[in-house]
Design an enzyme around this catalytic site. Structure first.
Site, mmCIF file in Angstrom:
data_model
loop_
_atom_site.group_PDB
_atom_site.id
_atom_site.type_symbol
_atom_site.label_atom_id
_atom_site.label_comp_id
_atom_site.label_asym_id
_atom_site.label_seq_id
_atom_site.Cartn_x
_atom_site.Cartn_y
_atom_site.Cartn_z
ATOM 1 N N LYS A 106 0.842 -1.201 0.000
ATOM 2 C CA LYS A 106 0.000 0.000 0.000
ATOM 3 C C LYS A 106 0.878 1.253 0.000
ATOM 4 O O LYS A 106 1.701 1.438 0.903
ATOM 5 C CB LYS A 106 -0.860 0.035 1.264
ATOM 6 C CG LYS A 106 -2.208 -0.620 1.127
ATOM 7 C CD LYS A 106 -2.930 -0.514 2.447
ATOM 8 C CE LYS A 106 -4.415 -0.488 2.302
ATOM 9 N NZ LYS A 106 -5.090 -0.372 3.593
HETATM 10 C C1 E4P Z 1 -8.467 -0.037 3.367
HETATM 11 O O1 E4P Z 1 -7.606 -0.646 2.788
HETATM 12 C C2 E4P Z 1 -8.302 0.602 4.651
HETATM 13 O O2 E4P Z 1 -7.533 -0.190 5.514
HETATM 14 C C3 E4P Z 1 -9.576 0.869 5.360
HETATM 15 O O3 E4P Z 1 -10.708 0.517 4.649
HETATM 16 C C4 E4P Z 1 -9.582 2.170 6.016
HETATM 17 O O4 E4P Z 1 -10.763 2.344 6.703
HETATM 18 P P1 E4P Z 1 -10.905 2.549 8.247
HETATM 19 O O5 E4P Z 1 -11.396 3.917 8.414
HETATM 20 O O6 E4P Z 1 -11.924 1.536 8.650
HETATM 21 O O7 E4P Z 1 -9.587 2.310 8.909
#
Ligand code: E4P
Length: 220
Positions: A88
């Site tokens: 990522k």
């Molecule tokens: C996606 O890859 C992220 O990890 C995630 O959906 C971020 O969302 P959150 O606000 O639930 O952490």
């Protein structure tokens, strides 16, 4: 449509793999912090759970890193740990060159923290394996997200980009259905979003009704 679990909790991931055969996992610094273990320990434990499968685990590079060379170096280091890892990178300008260099090496990048179709377009042009529009964060700010996802899918299809659209920060079943209708390839959500989405009060009511009839009927 692929269902990913958005979590870094090993017990939760093991449960979701077994109970409803999730297709992959997404982690982020918050999930790793909540898991309560060092980053490297957590990602290795998750990698062990899916070893030998084609399920991907999205692992986020240190978010302090803001220059292309350091992104590439860190991504190479993480990608070498497991063939299941997709790296990522945050959607900032230095990431685009990093994505194209890494893609040429066969290292898959999930371009994360995407909040506009323009950001997604450039990430796809760069060769991102996944783009992650964060719909929950936008909806918290009262922004509409259905057309946001539809636009990204349409752009991907118009130009034949090889990127999969991974709808992220999903908070409820309605958002999953919207993403499916829009043609997104993947959603990622926490365990409770799935388990609550698989449940329906009418189903539970129906079971109680049928139990009543069953109990008044002979089996043979
Ligand atoms: C996606 O890859 C992220 O990890 C995630 O959906 C971020 O969302 P959150 O606000 O639930 O952490």
């Amino acid at each position: 449509m692929k269902f990913f679990l958005d979590s870094a909790k090993v017990d939760e991931i093991a449960y979701a793999l077994d109970a409803f055969d999730i297709d992959g996992v997404t982690t982020n610094p918050r999930h790793v912090q909540v898991a309560g273990k060092p980053f490297m320990t957590v990602i290795r434990e998750i990698a062990d759970l899916v070893a030998g499968t084609d399920k991907t685990i999205s692992v986020e590079v240190n978010p302090h890193i803001m220059d292309t060379a350091a992104m590439i170096a860190e991504a190479r280091k993480l990608a070498a740990l497991s063939p299941n890892f997709v790296i990522k990178l945050q959607c900032v300008e230095p990431a685009f060159k990093a994505i194209s260099v890494l893609a040429a090496e066969g290292i898959r990048v999930n371009c994360t923290l995407i909040f506009s179709a323009m950001q997604a377009l450039q990430a796809m042009r760069s060769g991102a394996f996944y783009v992650s529009p964060f719909i929950g964060w936008k909806e918290t700010n009262a922004e509409e997200t259905r057309s946001f996802v539809e636009d990204i899918v349409a752009i991907r299809d118009n130009y034949g980009f090889g990127t999969e659209v991974l709808v992220a920060a999903v908070r409820n079943a309605r958002q999953i259905v919207d993403a499916a209708v829009a043609g997104a390839d993947i959603v990622t959500a926490g365990l409770a979003v799935y388990t609550e989405g698989f449940d329906h009060p009418y189903t539970r009511d129906g079971i109680q009704k049928f139990i009543g009839f069953w109990d008044q009927t002979r089996y043979e």
